[in-house]
Design a protein around this motif. Structure first.
Motif, short mmCIF file in Angstrom:
data_model
loop_
_atom_site.label_atom_id
_atom_site.label_comp_id
_atom_site.label_asym_id
_atom_site.label_seq_id
_atom_site.Cartn_x
_atom_site.Cartn_y
_atom_site.Cartn_z
N ALA A 1 0.80 -1.09 0.09
CA ALA A 1 0.11 -0.12 0.00
C ALA A 1 0.88 1.03 0.14
O ALA A 1 0.57 2.15 -0.73
CB ALA A 1 -1.02 -0.02 1.20
N ARG A 2 1.92 1.29 0.68
CA ARG A 2 2.87 2.48 0.88
C ARG A 2 3.53 2.42 -0.60
O ARG A 2 3.66 3.82 -1.03
CB ARG A 2 3.92 2.34 1.88
N ALA A 3 3.89 1.37 -1.26
CA ALA A 3 4.44 1.66 -2.58
C ALA A 3 3.43 2.13 -3.57
O ALA A 3 3.84 3.04 -4.30
CB ALA A 3 4.97 0.42 -2.90
N LEU A 4 2.34 1.88 -3.44
CA LEU A 4 1.32 2.41 -4.32
C LEU A 4 0.78 3.80 -4.13
O LEU A 4 0.54 4.36 -5.24
CB LEU A 4 0.12 1.24 -4.25
N VAL A 5 0.88 4.18 -2.95
CA VAL A 5 0.60 5.75 -2.72
C VAL A 5 1.70 6.51 -2.97
O VAL A 5 1.64 7.76 -3.17
CB VAL A 5 -0.12 5.98 -1.39
N SER A 6 3.18 5.97 -2.81
CA SER A 6 4.37 6.69 -3.00
C SER A 6 4.48 6.81 -4.60
O SER A 6 5.23 7.92 -4.95
CB SER A 6 5.42 6.14 -2.38
N SER A 7 4.05 6.15 -5.05
CA SER A 7 4.29 6.02 -6.66
C SER A 7 3.41 7.16 -7.56
O SER A 7 2.58 7.36 -7.40
CB SER A 7 3.99 4.87 -7.33
N ARG A 8 4.20 8.00 -8.25
CA ARG A 8 3.70 8.90 -9.18
C ARG A 8 2.78 8.29 -10.26
O ARG A 8 2.02 9.00 -10.89
CB ARG A 8 4.57 9.76 -9.99
N ALA A 9 2.91 6.83 -10.62
CA ALA A 9 2.30 6.15 -11.70
C ALA A 9 0.88 6.02 -11.22
O ALA A 9 0.40 5.92 -10.13
CB ALA A 9 2.82 4.70 -11.72
N GLU A 10 0.04 5.93 -12.49
CA GLU A 10 -1.37 5.54 -12.21
C GLU A 10 -1.77 4.39 -12.72
O GLU A 10 -2.40 4.19 -13.98
CB GLU A 10 -2.36 6.93 -12.84
N PRO A 11 -1.44 3.12 -12.01
CA PRO A 11 -1.71 1.74 -12.39
C PRO A 11 -3.37 1.52 -12.91
O PRO A 11 -4.24 2.15 -12.05
CB PRO A 11 -1.56 0.78 -11.19
N ASN A 12 -3.59 1.09 -13.90
CA ASN A 12 -5.03 0.76 -14.36
C ASN A 12 -5.23 -0.67 -14.55
O ASN A 12 -6.44 -1.17 -15.18
CB ASN A 12 -5.11 1.43 -15.59
N ASP A 13 -4.21 -1.54 -14.19
CA ASP A 13 -4.61 -3.03 -14.26
C ASP A 13 -3.34 -3.64 -13.29
O ASP A 13 -2.49 -3.22 -12.42
CB ASP A 13 -4.44 -3.53 -15.71
N ALA A 14 -3.48 -5.01 -13.15
CA ALA A 14 -2.99 -5.79 -12.28
C ALA A 14 -1.31 -5.64 -12.55
O ALA A 14 -0.45 -5.76 -11.73
CB ALA A 14 -3.43 -7.12 -12.20
N ALA A 15 -1.10 -5.81 -14.07
CA ALA A 15 0.24 -5.87 -14.38
C ALA A 15 1.17 -4.42 -13.86
O ALA A 15 2.09 -4.38 -13.62
CB ALA A 15 0.53 -5.83 -15.91
N ALA A 16 0.29 -3.46 -14.05
CA ALA A 16 1.07 -2.01 -13.75
C ALA A 16 1.12 -1.82 -12.13
O ALA A 16 1.90 -1.52 -11.55
CB ALA A 16 0.08 -0.98 -14.24
N VAL A 17 0.08 -2.66 -11.50
CA VAL A 17 0.13 -2.55 -9.83
C VAL A 17 1.61 -3.44 -9.61
O VAL A 17 2.43 -3.18 -8.72
CB VAL A 17 -1.02 -3.28 -9.27
N GLY B 1 -3.52 -13.18 -14.05
CA GLY B 1 -4.67 -12.26 -14.23
C GLY B 1 -4.67 -11.23 -13.53
O GLY B 1 -3.85 -10.52 -13.18
N ASP B 2 -5.99 -11.28 -12.57
CA ASP B 2 -6.09 -10.06 -11.69
C ASP B 2 -5.60 -10.64 -10.10
O ASP B 2 -5.75 -9.71 -9.17
CB ASP B 2 -7.55 -9.74 -11.48
N GLU B 3 -4.71 -11.52 -10.06
CA GLU B 3 -4.45 -12.00 -8.85
C GLU B 3 -2.91 -12.07 -8.88
O GLU B 3 -1.84 -12.27 -9.66
CB GLU B 3 -4.60 -13.60 -8.65
#
Length: 249
Positions: A208-224, A239-241
């Protein structure tokens, strides 16, 4: 992107916000059940033995009953500051700086047995109610929340990617079709993997910290997964897992 966190049983005391006002919380479609549950908890607090039974408390946890008794008059604080514990220690919102603070406020949400869904800045008091609790004379919380919460989550998912980090009992209150789901597995020296129990929360907090620290805007599981790997995490995707793989021990 919305990162949907589980709540925690432990919560900070106090706060400097005004007493609870349900009409100021996000997702107003959830207000009727929020109102009912708060009223029920306040009433139940007047009967400590029944309250202990319903909430799974011991006699040494009567301070939790006192918190519930004060729900309508206790001070509030933002939800993302109210919850504590392993996941929230790893997330460590208080140490974020600059634009990461704004991203955390926009991207983080919490699943709650009492409030259904909270955005980071929703002001709430300390309380005690878990997804497995069953209040006297009422159906279980899954039956009560799911008809209201799932449409709200579906509307949210229609406009945002949801990364669902909730535990099973809280995910059961309102399922999210198409959400990115995450598990944490420990890899042993011989290559076999086991489910991580306690530290599962810590690794999800780090994600969660990595996702809010990143300037990226992931739009799918691969980007996450890409954001997580840039933060030094080992992540596999089907897939989405997503599976976060950590060394055992």
């Amino acid at each position: 992107m919305i990162v949907l966190l589980p709540p925690s049983e432990t919560k900070r005391t106090g706060g400097d916000g005004p007493p609870l006002r349900l009409d100021t919380l996000s997702s107003p479609a959830l207000t009727p059940l929020r109102q009912s549950l708060v009223d029920e908890l306040v009433e139940l607090a007047g009967d400590p033995p029944a309250c202990r039974t319903a909430l799974g408390l011991s006699a040494g946890q009567d301070a939790e009953i006192e918190r519930n008794a004060a729900l309508w008059r206790a001070p509030t604080m933002p939800a993302i500051e109210r919850y504590t514990g392993v996941l929230y220690d790893a997330l460590d919102v208080g140490s974020l700086r600059g634009a990461a603070v704004a991203r955390a406020r926009a991207r983080l949400a919490v699943g709650s047995a009492l409030f259904g869904l909270l955005r980071a800045d929703d002001e709430v008091p300390a309380y005690r109610l878990s997804a497995s609790s069953k209040l006297p004379g009422q159906p279980g919380l899954v039956k009560r929340w799911r008809p209201l919460l799932e449409p709200v989550l579906a509307d949210l998912a229609a406009g945002e990617l949801i990364v669902d980090l909730r535990s099973g009992s809280y995910a059961g209150l309102g399922r999210v079709a198409g959400a990115v789901r995450v598990q944490v597995l420990a890899e042993h020296p011989d290559g076999h993997r086991t489910v991580v129990s306690h530290f599962n929360k810590a690794h999800k907090g780090q994600l969660a910290r990595a996702l809010v620290s990143s300037r990226a805007e992931p739009n799918d599981a691969a980007a996450v997964a890409t954001v997580a790997r840039r933060a030094g995490m080992t992540v596999e995707r089907v897939g989405d897992e997503l599976t976060v793989v950590v060394p055992a021990g």
